[in-house]
Motif scaffolding. Structure first.
Motif, PDB file in Angstrom:
ATOM      1  N   PRO A   9      42.182  80.697  27.483  1.00 47.24           N
ATOM      2  CA  PRO A   9      41.366  81.878  26.604  1.00 47.24           C
ATOM      3  C   PRO A   9      42.070  83.024  26.414  1.00 47.24           C
ATOM      4  O   PRO A   9      42.711  83.447  27.336  1.00 47.24           O
ATOM      5  CB  PRO A   9      40.110  82.217  27.719  1.00 47.24           C
ATOM      6  CG  PRO A   9      39.959  81.114  28.584  1.00 47.24           C
ATOM      7  CD  PRO A   9      41.531  80.557  28.722  1.00 47.24           C
TER       8      PRO A   9
ATOM      9  N   GLY B 104      42.218 101.477  29.702  1.00 48.50           N
ATOM     10  CA  GLY B 104      43.124 102.138  28.887  1.00 48.50           C
ATOM     11  C   GLY B 104      43.388 101.600  27.163  1.00 48.50           C
ATOM     12  O   GLY B 104      43.420 102.338  26.279  1.00 48.50           O
TER      13      GLY B 104
ATOM     14  N   PHE C  50      53.479 104.120  28.530  1.00 49.70           N
ATOM     15  CA  PHE C  50      54.374 103.906  27.646  1.00 49.70           C
ATOM     16  C   PHE C  50      55.628 104.964  27.863  1.00 49.70           C
ATOM     17  O   PHE C  50      56.861 104.540  27.792  1.00 49.70           O
ATOM     18  CB  PHE C  50      53.962 103.822  26.292  1.00 49.70           C
ATOM     19  CG  PHE C  50      53.011 102.705  25.988  1.00 49.70           C
ATOM     20  CD1 PHE C  50      53.042 101.486  26.291  1.00 49.70           C
ATOM     21  CD2 PHE C  50      51.613 103.133  26.110  1.00 49.70           C
ATOM     22  CE1 PHE C  50      52.158 100.454  26.070  1.00 49.70           C
ATOM     23  CE2 PHE C  50      50.334 102.330  25.756  1.00 49.70           C
ATOM     24  CZ  PHE C  50      50.794 100.770  25.707  1.00 49.70           C
TER      25      PHE C  50
ATOM     26  N   LEU D 210      51.176  92.144  27.828  1.00 50.86           N
ATOM     27  CA  LEU D 210      51.831  93.342  28.359  1.00 50.86           C
ATOM     28  C   LEU D 210      53.202  92.848  29.293  1.00 50.86           C
ATOM     29  O   LEU D 210      54.025  93.625  29.530  1.00 50.86           O
ATOM     30  CB  LEU D 210      51.019  94.498  28.639  1.00 50.86           C
ATOM     31  CG  LEU D 210      50.795  95.315  27.567  1.00 50.86           C
ATOM     32  CD1 LEU D 210      51.911  96.439  27.078  1.00 50.86           C
ATOM     33  CD2 LEU D 210      50.215  94.938  26.392  1.00 50.86           C
TER      34      LEU D 210
ATOM     35  N   PRO E  56      39.302 104.997  33.974  1.00 55.84           N
ATOM     36  CA  PRO E  56      39.304 106.504  34.769  1.00 55.84           C
ATOM     37  C   PRO E  56      37.809 106.480  35.199  1.00 55.84           C
ATOM     38  O   PRO E  56      37.584 107.036  36.158  1.00 55.84           O
ATOM     39  CB  PRO E  56      39.813 107.376  33.443  1.00 55.84           C
ATOM     40  CG  PRO E  56      40.625 106.322  32.676  1.00 55.84           C
ATOM     41  CD  PRO E  56      40.218 105.075  32.799  1.00 55.84           C
TER      42      PRO E  56
ATOM     43  N   GLY F  51      39.634  83.716  32.742  1.00 59.82           N
ATOM     44  CA  GLY F  51      39.718  82.421  32.349  1.00 59.82           C
ATOM     45  C   GLY F  51      39.789  81.172  32.825  1.00 59.82           C
ATOM     46  O   GLY F  51      40.088  79.941  32.432  1.00 59.82           O
TER      47      GLY F  51
HETATM   48  C1  LIG Z   1      47.777 100.916  27.762  1.00 61.78           C
HETATM   49  C2  LIG Z   1      47.098 100.088  28.710  1.00 61.78           C
HETATM   50  C3  LIG Z   1      46.273 100.617  29.739  1.00 61.78           C
HETATM   51  C4  LIG Z   1      45.452  99.782  30.419  1.00 61.78           C
HETATM   52  N1  LIG Z   1      44.649 100.494  31.119  1.00 61.78           N
HETATM   53  C5  LIG Z   1      43.721  99.776  31.984  1.00 61.78           C
HETATM   54  C6  LIG Z   1      42.781 100.319  32.829  1.00 61.78           C
HETATM   55  O1  LIG Z   1      42.560 101.376  32.834  1.00 61.78           O
HETATM   56  N2  LIG Z   1      41.977  99.546  33.591  1.00 61.78           N
HETATM   57  C7  LIG Z   1      41.956  98.235  33.744  1.00 61.78           C
HETATM   58  O2  LIG Z   1      41.257  97.373  34.179  1.00 61.78           O
HETATM   59  N3  LIG Z   1      43.047  97.583  32.667  1.00 61.78           N
HETATM   60  C8  LIG Z   1      43.789  98.415  32.129  1.00 61.78           C
HETATM   61  N4  LIG Z   1      44.829  97.785  31.265  1.00 61.78           N
HETATM   62  C9  LIG Z   1      44.955  96.159  31.209  1.00 61.78           C
HETATM   63  C10 LIG Z   1      44.094  95.413  30.221  1.00 61.78           C
HETATM   64  O3  LIG Z   1      44.134  96.211  29.129  1.00 61.78           O
HETATM   65  C11 LIG Z   1      42.831  94.743  30.771  1.00 61.78           C
HETATM   66  O4  LIG Z   1      43.026  94.037  31.861  1.00 61.78           O
HETATM   67  C12 LIG Z   1      41.976  94.277  29.686  1.00 61.78           C
HETATM   68  O5  LIG Z   1      40.660  94.204  30.234  1.00 61.78           O
HETATM   69  C13 LIG Z   1      42.264  92.956  29.264  1.00 61.78           C
HETATM   70  O6  LIG Z   1      41.656  92.536  28.155  1.00 61.78           O
HETATM   71  P1  LIG Z   1      42.207  91.802  26.908  1.00 61.78           P
HETATM   72  O7  LIG Z   1      41.048  91.525  25.963  1.00 61.78           O
HETATM   73  O8  LIG Z   1      43.389  92.436  26.251  1.00 61.78           O
HETATM   74  O9  LIG Z   1      42.421  90.300  27.852  1.00 61.78           O
HETATM   75  P2  LIG Z   1      43.727  89.413  27.642  1.00 61.78           P
HETATM   76  O10 LIG Z   1      44.854  90.356  28.321  1.00 61.78           O
HETATM   77  O11 LIG Z   1      43.662  88.471  26.463  1.00 61.78           O
HETATM   78  O12 LIG Z   1      43.123  88.303  28.711  1.00 61.78           O
HETATM   79  C14 LIG Z   1      43.106  88.775  29.991  1.00 61.78           C
HETATM   80  C15 LIG Z   1      42.767  87.601  30.890  1.00 61.78           C
HETATM   81  O13 LIG Z   1      41.158  87.381  30.621  1.00 61.78           O
HETATM   82  C16 LIG Z   1      41.108  86.100  30.095  1.00 61.78           C
HETATM   83  N5  LIG Z   1      40.241  85.952  28.954  1.00 61.78           N
HETATM   84  C17 LIG Z   1      40.003  86.907  27.957  1.00 61.78           C
HETATM   85  N6  LIG Z   1      39.081  86.564  27.081  1.00 61.78           N
HETATM   86  C18 LIG Z   1      38.392  85.724  27.865  1.00 61.78           C
HETATM   87  C19 LIG Z   1      37.077  85.035  27.428  1.00 61.78           C
HETATM   88  N7  LIG Z   1      36.568  85.326  26.250  1.00 61.78           N
HETATM   89  N8  LIG Z   1      36.622  84.131  28.381  1.00 61.78           N
HETATM   90  C20 LIG Z   1      37.327  83.839  29.431  1.00 61.78           C
HETATM   91  N9  LIG Z   1      38.581  84.424  29.648  1.00 61.78           N
HETATM   92  C21 LIG Z   1      38.997  85.360  29.059  1.00 61.78           C
HETATM   93  C22 LIG Z   1      42.386  85.365  29.847  1.00 61.78           C
HETATM   94  O14 LIG Z   1      42.467  84.292  29.628  1.00 61.78           O
HETATM   95  C23 LIG Z   1      43.208  86.189  30.675  1.00 61.78           C
HETATM   96  O15 LIG Z   1      43.432  85.624  32.037  1.00 61.78           O
HETATM   97  C24 LIG Z   1      45.637  98.489  30.557  1.00 61.78           C
HETATM   98  C25 LIG Z   1      46.495  97.886  29.564  1.00 61.78           C
HETATM   99  C26 LIG Z   1      47.249  98.656  28.792  1.00 61.78           C
HETATM  100  C27 LIG Z   1      48.102  97.962  27.726  1.00 61.78           C
END
Ligand SMILES: Cc1cc2nc3c(=O)[nH]c(=O)nc-3n(C[C@H](O)[C@H](O)[C@H](O)COP(=O)(O)OP(=O)(O)OC[C@H]3O[C@@H](n4cnc5c(N)ncnc54)[C@H](O)[C@@H]3O)c2cc1C
Length: 455
Positions: free
Chosen positions: A68, A132, A325, A30, A150, A199
């Motif tokens: 990762p 989210g 958004f 993002l 939340p 990661g």
């Molecule tokens: C619309 C929207 C709303 C959001 N709301 C929130 C919210 O309310 N609260 C919140 O905390 N976040 C929120 N986020 C941020 C995000 O969604 C979170 O941080 C989410 O936990 C990331 O998960 P992901 O699987 O997409 O990880 P990624 O973005 O793919 O990775 C995030 C990190 O984790 C590591 N990683 C991923 N998978 C592994 C694995 N299996 N082993 C080791 N490391 C790994 C990656 O290397 C990176 O450093 C939001 C994002 C969006 C777009």
């Protein structure tokens, strides 16, 4: 033509498990709206924990970085590669075991958060964390960032629900930390260290998660106010009156202006601050709590609403999820952070965000998880305007300084990733920065797990 790295990886996971490093969906998250994009030598899609171990083993031997990747929804650039192999967990989404009668599930890291919530809900259970982007994010990504959401106000962040982890550590060893255990103090708490490690210490391949019987109903109350003072006072009344709501959220200023147009039933005239406080539990319990919440939110409010039909409650939360958004759309792009302050300093944090924007000539706003003191403080800019973007970056420096001045932290839930690295040392004492670097070296002596992130 496959590169040498792709060729080696294919021998480990098969031809269909390797994509070229140019596969664009794996090069950003993002933070793309802030101009962050990366590059990779290859993308690997293992199907099992053993394959992850083999990939890590090969990378460790060949000294190739491993990044990762979960759902790629991060806001800190943690999953953005700067060379090396992107290790995506997307093909590891199985439920390994589900024991509803003891409120427990073991899942692979690539299971999407919303799928997990749906699977357990069918058996009357509840996985409380609700970040989210749940339809896209993976449980592994949620654990690696220790994601909030939340409902973390009442239920705690993701880490609170993790009983055990299966991880691949350097130089390619598959181990289990904890397990289907609700308590475990044998040795240092390595599970906690891996939770939120972004990661940089190893690859999470599976997790044992704790569940709860699902609340019977969710009854949100929405209050609208004419400014920060009245809105923050309402937030404080909810907490001071001992009302254990599940979620306590807020939206201020431009955030409400940007997203208000699509608010179910519209926003009342003159409103510039919104509070959502949700009662949950058994119907009787939640209805009783909601009465108290309505009373607490009514003082100084322009309007108070109580959506009740499940479809209306779902529409409210869908709207809330879209706020980020809608805010982006206001000017085309934004720089949004997730500072956290002590709950009793939240009004200062919200006002401070507006003031910093004013100082830098930027439109500023915030929204977020008020109960946790977690502000998504945001500065808007026009894409393709480097001067305005530069002012946003300077505003962010001031924002971090303000949060620290209020006794807070630079990140409540999104993590450090690449974007906040320079600011970690403003928060942690030099001896603690050094201790963290030593921990990283013990886990990852060659510095190959997600280099350039977190520290
Ligand atoms: C619309 C929207 C709303 C959001 N709301 C929130 C919210 O309310 N609260 C919140 O905390 N976040 C929120 N986020 C941020 C995000 O969604 C979170 O941080 C989410 O936990 C990331 O998960 P992901 O699987 O997409 O990880 P990624 O973005 O793919 O990775 C995030 C990190 O984790 C590591 N990683 C991923 N998978 C592994 C694995 N299996 N082993 C080791 N490391 C790994 C990656 O290397 C990176 O450093 C939001 C994002 C969006 C777009």
């Amino acid at each position: 033509v496959a590169t040498a790295i792709e060729h080696e990886l294919r021998s480990l996971v098969g031809a269909d498990g390797v994509l070229p490093g140019s596969a664009t969906p794996y090069l950003s998250d993002l933070t793309e709206e802030r101009g962050l994009g990366g590059h990779a030598d290859a993308v690997v899609l293992p199907r099992s924990a053993d394959e992850v171990a083999e990939v890590v083993s090969w990378c460790y031997e060949a000294e190739v970085p491993i990044v990762p990747r979960g759902g790629g929804t991060g806001y800190a650039g943690g999953a953005v590669p700067f060379g090396g192999v992107v290790l995506s967990l997307e093909r590891m989404a199985a439920v390994r075991s589900f024991q509803p009668l003891v409120w427990r599930i073991e899942v692979e890291a690539g299971l999407r958060t919303a799928d997990l919530r749906r699977i357990v809900r069918e058996s009357g259970l509840f996985f409380a964390p609700d970040p989210g982007a749940a339809e896209q994010s993976h449980i592994g990504g949620n654990i690696a960032t220790n994601a909030g959401g939340p409902h973390a106000f009442k239920y705690g962040v993701t880490g609170a629900w993790v009983m055990g982890l299966e991880v691949v550590l350097a130089p390619g060893e598959l181990v289990r930390v904890g397990g289907p255990l609700r308590k475990d103090v044998a040795g240092y708490d390595l599970k906690r260290l891996l939770i939120g490690s972004e990661g940089t210490l190893g690859v999470i391949t599976a997790a044992w998660l704790r569940l709860l019987p699902a609340p019977e109903v969710f009854l949100p109350v929405v209050g609208f106010y004419d400014g920060i003072a009245a809105g923050a006072a309402a937030l404080e009344r909810v907490v001071a009156n001992g009302l254990m709501v599940a979620a306590l959220e807020y939206l201020e200023g431009s955030a409400l202006a940007a997203a208000g147009g699509s608010f179910p039933d519209g926003v009342p005239e003159g409103a510039s601050f919104l509070v959502v406080a949700e009662a949950d539990g058994s119907r009787d319990e939640a209805v009783r709590l909601r009465e108290d919440v309505v009373q607490a939110l009514s003082e100084g409010a322009l309007a108070v609403r109580t959506p009740e039909a499940p479809a209306d409650v779902a529409a409210l939360w869908r709207w809330r999820e879209g706020v980020t958004f809608a805010v982006t759309a206001r000017r085309g792009s934004k720089v949004s952070e997730d500072v956290v302050v002590p709950f009793d300093r939240i009004a200062e944090g919200i006002e401070g965000t507006v003031e910093i924007g004013r100082r830098h000539g930027l439109e500023a706003c915030s929204w977020g998880h008020a109960g946790d003191g977690n502000l998504h403080s945001t500065f808007l800019f026009r894409p393709g305007d480097p001067e305005e973007f530069g002012r946003c970056e300077r505003a962010v420096d001031d924002l971090f300084e303000m949060a620290l001045g209020l006794g807070g932290s630079i990140s409540g839930e999104h993590g450090v990733g690449v974007l906040k690295r320079a600011h970690v040392a403003d928060y942690l004492a030099p001896s603690l920065v050094s201790l963290q670097a030593q921990i990283k070296r013990v886990f990852d002596p060659k510095g190959l797990f997600n280099p350039g992130k977190k520290l």
